[in-house]
Design a protein around this motif. Structure first.
Motif, PDB file in Angstrom:
ATOM      1  N   GLU A  21       7.104   5.742 -13.297  1.00 37.89           N
ATOM      2  CA  GLU A  21       6.442   5.075 -14.408  1.00 37.89           C
ATOM      3  C   GLU A  21       6.509   5.922 -15.680  1.00 37.89           C
ATOM      4  O   GLU A  21       6.712   5.387 -16.771  1.00 37.89           O
ATOM      5  N   SER A  22       6.381   7.218 -15.539  1.00 36.94           N
ATOM      6  CA  SER A  22       6.464   8.110 -16.694  1.00 36.94           C
ATOM      7  C   SER A  22       7.875   8.092 -17.283  1.00 36.94           C
ATOM      8  O   SER A  22       8.036   8.019 -18.501  1.00 36.94           O
ATOM      9  N   SER A  73       0.829  -1.204   0.000  1.00 34.26           N
ATOM     10  CA  SER A  73       0.000   0.000   0.000  1.00 34.26           C
ATOM     11  C   SER A  73       0.863   1.253   0.000  1.00 34.26           C
ATOM     12  O   SER A  73       1.991   1.250   0.499  1.00 34.26           O
ATOM     13  N   LEU A  74       0.279   2.317  -0.544  1.00 32.42           N
ATOM     14  CA  LEU A  74       0.956   3.606  -0.529  1.00 32.42           C
ATOM     15  C   LEU A  74       1.065   4.136   0.894  1.00 32.42           C
ATOM     16  O   LEU A  74       2.086   4.715   1.266  1.00 32.42           O
ATOM     17  N   SER A  75       0.027   3.915   1.689  1.00 36.24           N
ATOM     18  CA  SER A  75       0.023   4.412   3.073  1.00 36.24           C
ATOM     19  C   SER A  75       1.138   3.789   3.899  1.00 36.24           C
ATOM     20  O   SER A  75       1.821   4.480   4.651  1.00 36.24           O
ATOM     21  N   ALA A  76       1.325   2.483   3.776  1.00 34.01           N
ATOM     22  CA  ALA A  76       2.374   1.806   4.537  1.00 34.01           C
ATOM     23  C   ALA A  76       3.754   2.291   4.116  1.00 34.01           C
ATOM     24  O   ALA A  76       4.623   2.533   4.959  1.00 34.01           O
ATOM     25  N   ALA A  77       3.964   2.460   2.830  1.00 29.71           N
ATOM     26  CA  ALA A  77       5.249   2.964   2.336  1.00 29.71           C
ATOM     27  C   ALA A  77       5.471   4.400   2.795  1.00 29.71           C
ATOM     28  O   ALA A  77       6.585   4.780   3.151  1.00 29.71           O
ATOM     29  N   ARG A  97       3.049  10.461  -6.235  1.00 25.81           N
ATOM     30  CA  ARG A  97       3.737  11.306  -7.223  1.00 25.81           C
ATOM     31  C   ARG A  97       5.073  10.695  -7.634  1.00 25.81           C
ATOM     32  O   ARG A  97       5.455  10.747  -8.810  1.00 25.81           O
ATOM     33  N   ARG A  98       5.778  10.125  -6.664  1.00 26.05           N
ATOM     34  CA  ARG A  98       7.056   9.479  -6.992  1.00 26.05           C
ATOM     35  C   ARG A  98       6.835   8.285  -7.911  1.00 26.05           C
ATOM     36  O   ARG A  98       7.596   8.083  -8.865  1.00 26.05           O
ATOM     37  N   LEU A  99       5.801   7.499  -7.646  1.00 22.76           N
ATOM     38  CA  LEU A  99       5.493   6.357  -8.512  1.00 22.76           C
ATOM     39  C   LEU A  99       5.103   6.817  -9.909  1.00 22.76           C
ATOM     40  O   LEU A  99       5.548   6.234 -10.904  1.00 22.76           O
TER      41      LEU A  99
END
Length: 84
Positions: A41-42, A18-22, A35-37
């Protein structure tokens, strides 16, 4: 944006699910991790994670990239430990 931060965010999300855990691990908000992900990916031109509001799954490309990223981060940690 720092490429290493993007990779650390990806590994954190992929391994924790999850994004929250990270985000908690890094001491930032889930929006920053998102945003970092997105930037990673971009930059790579490939989807690494499939995200919905209720589910997160890793793509085939994401699995392959995750293995390399985990190895690289471990090598970096070992290199830093060997000189300190």
């Amino acid at each position: 944006m720092d490429h290493l931060k993007q990779i650390e965010a990806f590994v954190g999300v992929a391994t924790r699910g999850s994004l929250s855990a990270a985000a908690r691990l890094e001491g930032v908000t889930p929006a920053i991790i998102g945003r970092r992900l997105d930037a990673l990916e971009s930059r790579l031109g490939v989807k690494l994670l499939l995200r919905t509001t209720r589910r997160l799954s890793i793509t085939f490309e994401g699995e392959a990239f995750l293995e390399d990223c985990q190895r690289i981060l471990a090598d970096l940690a070992n290199a830093e430990a060997s000189v300190s």
